[in-house]
Design an enzyme around this catalytic site. Structure first.
Site, mmCIF file in Angstrom:
data_model
loop_
_atom_site.group_PDB
_atom_site.id
_atom_site.type_symbol
_atom_site.label_atom_id
_atom_site.label_comp_id
_atom_site.label_asym_id
_atom_site.label_seq_id
_atom_site.Cartn_x
_atom_site.Cartn_y
_atom_site.Cartn_z
ATOM 1 N N LYS A 41 0.656 -1.635 0.097
ATOM 2 C CA LYS A 41 0.369 -0.361 0.224
ATOM 3 C C LYS A 41 1.152 1.129 -0.111
ATOM 4 O O LYS A 41 0.435 1.903 -0.328
ATOM 5 C CB LYS A 41 -1.107 0.176 0.971
ATOM 6 C CG LYS A 41 -1.659 -1.062 1.099
ATOM 7 C CD LYS A 41 -3.189 -1.062 2.483
ATOM 8 C CE LYS A 41 -4.419 -1.647 1.404
ATOM 9 N NZ LYS A 41 -5.656 -1.701 2.948
ATOM 10 N N LYS A 65 -4.560 -11.289 -5.531
ATOM 11 C CA LYS A 65 -5.700 -11.444 -4.701
ATOM 12 C C LYS A 65 -6.711 -10.109 -5.453
ATOM 13 O O LYS A 65 -6.889 -9.859 -5.467
ATOM 14 C CB LYS A 65 -5.321 -11.703 -3.360
ATOM 15 C CG LYS A 65 -5.449 -10.264 -2.632
ATOM 16 C CD LYS A 65 -5.824 -10.095 -1.325
ATOM 17 C CE LYS A 65 -5.632 -8.656 -1.180
ATOM 18 N NZ LYS A 65 -6.112 -8.262 0.795
ATOM 19 N N LYS A 72 -11.038 -5.216 -3.036
ATOM 20 C CA LYS A 72 -12.018 -4.351 -3.269
ATOM 21 C C LYS A 72 -11.485 -3.579 -3.715
ATOM 22 O O LYS A 72 -12.546 -2.498 -4.677
ATOM 23 C CB LYS A 72 -12.580 -3.533 -1.283
ATOM 24 C CG LYS A 72 -13.840 -4.906 -1.084
ATOM 25 C CD LYS A 72 -13.717 -3.417 0.633
ATOM 26 C CE LYS A 72 -13.594 -4.255 2.092
ATOM 27 N NZ LYS A 72 -12.625 -4.281 2.655
HETATM 28 P P1 TYM Z 1 -10.152 -6.590 4.718
HETATM 29 O O1 TYM Z 1 -11.667 -5.273 4.812
HETATM 30 O O2 TYM Z 1 -9.462 -6.354 3.375
HETATM 31 O O3 TYM Z 1 -11.306 -7.597 3.713
HETATM 32 C C1 TYM Z 1 -12.466 -8.033 5.470
HETATM 33 C C2 TYM Z 1 -12.073 -9.949 4.959
HETATM 34 O O4 TYM Z 1 -12.119 -10.373 4.162
HETATM 35 C C3 TYM Z 1 -10.940 -11.546 3.137
HETATM 36 N N1 TYM Z 1 -10.131 -11.155 2.043
HETATM 37 C C4 TYM Z 1 -10.483 -12.418 1.550
HETATM 38 N N2 TYM Z 1 -9.968 -13.503 1.569
HETATM 39 C C5 TYM Z 1 -10.003 -14.367 0.494
HETATM 40 N N3 TYM Z 1 -10.058 -13.564 -0.571
HETATM 41 C C6 TYM Z 1 -9.486 -12.959 -0.662
HETATM 42 N N4 TYM Z 1 -9.175 -12.277 -2.181
HETATM 43 C C7 TYM Z 1 -10.151 -11.598 -0.069
HETATM 44 N N5 TYM Z 1 -9.844 -10.123 0.487
HETATM 45 C C8 TYM Z 1 -10.408 -10.418 1.442
HETATM 46 C C9 TYM Z 1 -9.702 -10.876 4.105
HETATM 47 O O5 TYM Z 1 -8.148 -11.376 4.877
HETATM 48 C C10 TYM Z 1 -10.642 -10.190 5.076
HETATM 49 O O6 TYM Z 1 -10.883 -11.356 6.740
HETATM 50 N N6 TYM Z 1 -6.831 -6.145 8.554
HETATM 51 C C11 TYM Z 1 -8.247 -6.744 7.888
HETATM 52 C C12 TYM Z 1 -9.381 -6.059 8.564
HETATM 53 C C13 TYM Z 1 -10.002 -5.979 10.186
HETATM 54 C C14 TYM Z 1 -9.147 -7.186 10.556
HETATM 55 C C15 TYM Z 1 -9.523 -6.730 12.289
HETATM 56 C C16 TYM Z 1 -9.776 -8.763 11.025
HETATM 57 C C17 TYM Z 1 -9.021 -4.494 11.072
HETATM 58 N N7 TYM Z 1 -9.097 -5.342 11.822
HETATM 59 C C18 TYM Z 1 -9.008 -7.497 13.738
HETATM 60 C C19 TYM Z 1 -9.110 -9.418 11.932
HETATM 61 C C20 TYM Z 1 -10.041 -9.260 13.504
HETATM 62 C C21 TYM Z 1 -9.091 -5.944 6.364
HETATM 63 O O7 TYM Z 1 -8.038 -5.224 5.644
HETATM 64 O O8 TYM Z 1 -10.034 -6.551 6.037
#
Ligand code: TYM
Length: 328
Positions: free
Chosen positions: A111, A193, A196
């Site tokens: 990022k 991957k 979003k």
């Molecule tokens: P975020 O918002 O990017 O994504 C949310 C969840 O979706 C999963 N994910 C995927 N799984 C499979 N294939 C993909 N292409 C894919 N893209 C996203 C992510 O692994 C995630 O589980 N850092 C986290 C947000 C967060 C969080 C937390 C998660 C903040 N605090 C505490 C768990 C616990 C994030 O960026 O998720």
């Protein structure tokens, strides 16, 4: 009864990756465990967000959490910024993090690369805030996709570091990855991957895409010229990704899928993948439309924030006492 915590950023329209890698798995725990599911809007602002969009996406994400089948009577659903202990513990966690270990996070490297000389400091301190989210609830398990593995390892390190210095305050959480779908790849560049924030609209299936869009995106998904439905991530990443999606939804093995489509080519397979997706997402769309403008959504989030605060403030008080941050 275990404690479960997970979060999703309201930083854009959710993708099939978010669904198969995380959201869908959240349902597995709601009948048996104490679940906290969070809309992590303070994580989203580590890169610039349009305020109106952030506001709307927060509400949309709340409706989607419920539309996939989470029951607000069983789980605590809330917005991160409405529970101030997240930012407070986030700061504490930042103070015990090392710059070197934060700079080694691959998500930070990816990022920050795109931001030239203006890298927001919040991108670097994102993982200590994530650790705070999890540790505030004395969480046992964190269901997430594979891309969060490194952040989870750091969360465990920080919890252990804190406990070693200040006494046993935090439970050490474990990652829980789904059996299929932990890493859904881009439909256009299947070695990357599904994300979003991808600018190429054809690369991602959005949870709220309509039927025609889903069919079009799957039809145009990158494959190879073999025309044989066979799982080989290295040499056939495109078709392997579609097989991964198919397997994650049907829970069938790659062998079973290969046998079913032997000699049939990609056209038939892609048509079936699209159909599966349409059938899976349709009931979610219907519930989403009922919820998005309902006052019930606000009531659920208000109650969620109150409940979350009750638990979070207990842990945060323990942190203050352990560190001498208290006065009385
Ligand atoms: P975020 O918002 O990017 O994504 C949310 C969840 O979706 C999963 N994910 C995927 N799984 C499979 N294939 C993909 N292409 C894919 N893209 C996203 C992510 O692994 C995630 O589980 N850092 C986290 C947000 C967060 C969080 C937390 C998660 C903040 N605090 C505490 C768990 C616990 C994030 O960026 O998720």
């Amino acid at each position: 009864m275990a404690v479960i915590f997970s979060g999703i950023q309201p930083s854009g329209e959710l993708t099939l990756g978010n669904y198969l890698g995380a959201l869908r798995n959240f349902l597995d725990y709601q009948d048996s465990d104490e679940c906290y599911y969070c809309i992590v809007n303070q994580h989203a602002i580590t890169v610039p967000q349009d305020p109106k969009e952030l506001f709307t996406n927060t509400r949309r994400l709340a409706a989607l959490y419920l539309a996939v089948g989470l029951d607000p009577k069983k789980v605590t659903l809330f917005v991160q910024s409405e529970v101030p202990e997240h930012a407070r513990l986030g700061w504490v966690m930042t103070t015990i993090s090392y710059v070197g270990e934060l700079e080694r996070m691959t998500q930070y490297k990816d990022k920050s690369q795109k931001r030239g000389d203006s890298i927001p400091a919040g991108l670097l301190t994102y993982p200590p805030l994530m650790a705070a989210d999890i540790l505030l609830y004395q969480t046992n398990y964190v269901p997430v996709g594979e891309d969060q593995k490194q952040h989870m390892e750091l969360t465990r390190d920080l919890a252990q570091r804190f406990n070693r210095v200040y006494g046993e305050v935090f439970t050490i959480p474990e990652i829980k990855m789904g059996v299929g779908g932990a890493r859904v790849m881009s439909l256009q560049e299947p070695t990357k991957k599904m994300s979003k924030s991808d600018d190429n609209q054809m690369a991602t299936i959005r949870l709220l895409d309509d039927e025609a869009t889903i069919v079009k995106k799957i039809k145009r998904a990158q494959t190879d010229s073999d025309n044989s439905v066979h799982f080989d991530k290295e040499n056939k990443p495109g078709i392997s990704n579609l097989m991964g999606i198919y397997a994650a939804i049907t829970k069938e093995s790659y062998d079973t899928i290969e046998q079913r489509y032997a000699g049939q080519g990609y056209g038939t397979f892609k048509k079936d993948v699209a159909e599966l997706l349409v059938d899976t997402l349709k009931p979610i769309h219907e519930r989403y439309n009922e919820l998005i403008d309902s006052p019930e959504l606000d009531r659920i989030l208000d109650e969620g924030a109150l409940k979350a605060r009750e638990t979070a403030s207990k842990t945060y008080r323990e942190v203050e006492l352990a560190m001498g941050l208290h006065r009385k």
